[in-house]
Design a protein around this motif. Structure first.
Motif, PDB file in Angstrom:
ATOM      1  N   ARG A  54       0.823  -1.209   0.000  1.00 22.61           N
ATOM      2  CA  ARG A  54       0.000   0.000   0.000  1.00 22.61           C
ATOM      3  C   ARG A  54       0.867   1.274   0.000  1.00 22.61           C
ATOM      4  O   ARG A  54       0.537   2.254  -0.665  1.00 22.61           O
ATOM      5  N   ARG A 123       7.170  -7.386  -6.018  1.00 27.13           N
ATOM      6  CA  ARG A 123       7.123  -8.491  -5.057  1.00 27.13           C
ATOM      7  C   ARG A 123       8.549  -8.879  -4.619  1.00 27.13           C
ATOM      8  O   ARG A 123       8.795  -9.141  -3.458  1.00 27.13           O
ATOM      9  N   ARG A 149      -0.817 -12.479   2.160  1.00 27.67           N
ATOM     10  CA  ARG A 149      -1.442 -13.426   1.233  1.00 27.67           C
ATOM     11  C   ARG A 149      -0.582 -14.664   1.005  1.00 27.67           C
ATOM     12  O   ARG A 149      -1.082 -15.737   0.747  1.00 27.67           O
ATOM     13  N   ASP A 150       0.747 -14.431   1.063  1.00 26.51           N
ATOM     14  CA  ASP A 150       1.705 -15.476   0.656  1.00 26.51           C
ATOM     15  C   ASP A 150       2.759 -15.710   1.722  1.00 26.51           C
ATOM     16  O   ASP A 150       3.866 -16.117   1.414  1.00 26.51           O
ATOM     17  N   ARG A 209     -10.895  -6.943  -6.324  1.00 27.33           N
ATOM     18  CA  ARG A 209      -9.615  -7.176  -5.638  1.00 27.33           C
ATOM     19  C   ARG A 209      -9.359  -8.673  -5.477  1.00 27.33           C
ATOM     20  O   ARG A 209      -8.239  -9.133  -5.656  1.00 27.33           O
TER      21      ARG A 209
HETATM   22  O1   DC Z   1      -4.066  -7.001   3.190  1.00 27.20           O
HETATM   23  P1   DC Z   1      -4.230  -5.687   2.409  1.00 27.20           P
HETATM   24  O2   DC Z   1      -5.608  -5.448   1.911  1.00 27.20           O
HETATM   25  O3   DC Z   1      -3.702  -4.502   3.149  1.00 27.20           O
HETATM   26  O4   DC Z   1      -3.283  -5.892   1.132  1.00 27.20           O
HETATM   27  C1   DC Z   1      -3.116  -4.891   0.189  1.00 27.20           C
HETATM   28  C2   DC Z   1      -2.804  -5.494  -1.172  1.00 27.20           C
HETATM   29  O5   DC Z   1      -1.517  -6.055  -1.201  1.00 27.20           O
HETATM   30  C3   DC Z   1      -3.779  -6.549  -1.645  1.00 27.20           C
HETATM   31  O6   DC Z   1      -4.258  -6.173  -2.910  1.00 27.20           O
HETATM   32  C4   DC Z   1      -2.986  -7.804  -1.768  1.00 27.20           C
HETATM   33  C5   DC Z   1      -1.563  -7.371  -1.732  1.00 27.20           C
HETATM   34  N1   DC Z   1      -0.747  -8.225  -0.880  1.00 27.20           N
HETATM   35  C6   DC Z   1       0.019  -9.181  -1.491  1.00 27.20           C
HETATM   36  O7   DC Z   1      -0.029  -9.317  -2.718  1.00 27.20           O
HETATM   37  N2   DC Z   1       0.825  -9.960  -0.742  1.00 27.20           N
HETATM   38  C7   DC Z   1       0.864  -9.819   0.601  1.00 27.20           C
HETATM   39  N3   DC Z   1       1.676 -10.593   1.339  1.00 27.20           N
HETATM   40  C8   DC Z   1       0.061  -8.847   1.241  1.00 27.20           C
HETATM   41  C9   DC Z   1      -0.744  -8.059   0.462  1.00 27.20           C
END
Ligand code: DC
Length: 251
Positions: A54, A123, A149-150, A209
Motif C-alpha cells: 500500500r 514483489r 497473502r503469501d 480485488r
Molecule cells: O491485506 P491488504 O488489503 O492490506 O493488502 C493490500 C494489497 O496487497 C492486496 O491487494 C494484496 C496485496 N498483498 C500481497 O499481494 N501480498 C501480501 N503478502 C500482502 C498483500
C-alpha cells in the motif's frame, strides 16, 4: 483454551518465544485484527505485509505514475525506501521518510494496490524487506506474527504456525464497510476523495480485488484453515494463540 504470554515464555526454557506465525487470507477476512491480537497476547512483533504494498502504491499515485504500466511501476519500486513498524500496539509505515500510515487505507489506494502487488519486481523488493523484518524479529529473541497473502507459502515457508483465515463474501464486505465507516467517524478519511461507499459498491470492489489478488492468495499445504464467518474476533485470536502455544510446547 487460552495461554498467557508468561506461560508461553516459560514453555520456551526462559528465553522468550521464538516463533513465526503466518496469517494469510483474502481481504476482509479479519486477518489484520486477528494477527495483531495474537501478537499482543503472545508478546510477539507484528508485520502487516499489505501495508508495504500500500505504501508503494500511495507513492505511485502521489507522483502520478501509471499503476497499470508494470514497467513504470517496477522502475520506481527499486528506488523507493519502505520502512514499517512491528509494534502491534502502534503501527506506522513510511515511504522515502514520509509517514503514510493513515493515507494507505484510503479507497484510492485500496482500489489499485493489487495491480501494483502483481508486478514481479515489486514483489521481489518487498518480499526481501519482509523477510529481513521477520529474521530480525526472530534474531532479537522474540518472534513475529506476519499477515498477508503469501506468508506461509513464499515469504516464510518455514513458519512454525500457518493460518489461512477465510469468511464468506458477504461477511467480508460487511466488515470492510464497517471499517471504512469507523475510519470516517474517526476523521481518518479524506471525505472529498474517499466517501464511504454503499455495501453494494464495497462488494463490487472486493470482488475485483479478490480476482486480482487470487494469484497471490495461497493456501499452504500445512496451513490450518479457520472460517471466521460465524466466529467473533476473540474466538479467532484464541484459536490461533492455542495453536501457537501447542507449537511452543513441542519445541
Ligand atoms: O491485506 P491488504 O488489503 O492490506 O493488502 C493490500 C494489497 O496487497 C492486496 O491487494 C494484496 C496485496 N498483498 C500481497 O499481494 N501480498 C501480501 N503478502 C500482502 C498483500
Amino acid at each position: 483454551m487460552t495461554h498467557s504470554a508468561a506461560e508461553l515464555r516459560r514453555s520456551d526454557s526462559g528465553t522468550g518465544p521464538r516463533l513465526v506465525v503466518a496469517v494469510d487470507g483474502p481481504s476482509g477476512s479479519g486477518k489484520s485484527s486477528a494477527a495483531r491480537g495474537v501478537a499482543t497476547a503472545l508478546g510477539l512483533r507484528y508485520l502487516d505485509t499489505g501495508a508495504t504494498y500500500r505504501a508503494l502504491t500511495w507513492w505511485l499515485l502521489e507522483h502520478e505514475v501509471d499503476v497499470s504500466d508494470p514497467a513504470a511501476v517496477a522502475g520506481q519500486a527499486q528506488l523507493r525506501a519502505v520502512e514499517i513498524g512491528t509494534d502491534p500496539g502502534e503501527q506506522w509505515v513510511r515511504i522515502d521518510g514520509i509517514d503514510v500510515t493513515v493515507e494507505i487505507r484510503n479507497r484510492r489506494v485500496s482500489n489499485v494496490v493489487s495491480l501494483v502487488a502483481s508486478v514481479p519486481e515489486v514483489r521481489r523488493q518487498l518480499i526481501a524487506l519482509q523477510r529481513e523484518i521477520i529474521a530480525a524479529a526472530v534474531e532479537s529473541g522474540g518472534g513475529i506474527v506476519a499477515e498477508g497473502r503469501d506468508i506461509g507459502t513464499v515469504v516464510a515457508p518455514d513458519a512454525d504456525v500457518k493460518i489461512f483465515l477465510t469468511a464468506s463474501e458477504q461477511v467480508r464486505a460487511e466488515r470492510r464497510a464497517a471499517e471504512l465507516a469507523a475510519r470516517q467517524a474517526d476523521g481518518q478519511v479524506d471525505l472529498a476523495a474517499d466517501e464511504a461507499p454503499s455495501a453494494a459498491v464495497t462488494r463490487l470492489e472486493q470482488n475485483r480485488r479478490d480476482r486480482r489478488d487470487a494469484a497471490q492468495t495461497q493456501l499452504a499445504a500445512d496451513a490450518v484453515e479457520i472460517d471466521a464467518t460465524n466466529l467473533g474476533l476473540d474466538e479467532v485470536i484464541a484459536r490461533i494463540t492455542a495453536l501457537a502455544a501447542a507449537k511452543l510446547a513441542e519445541a
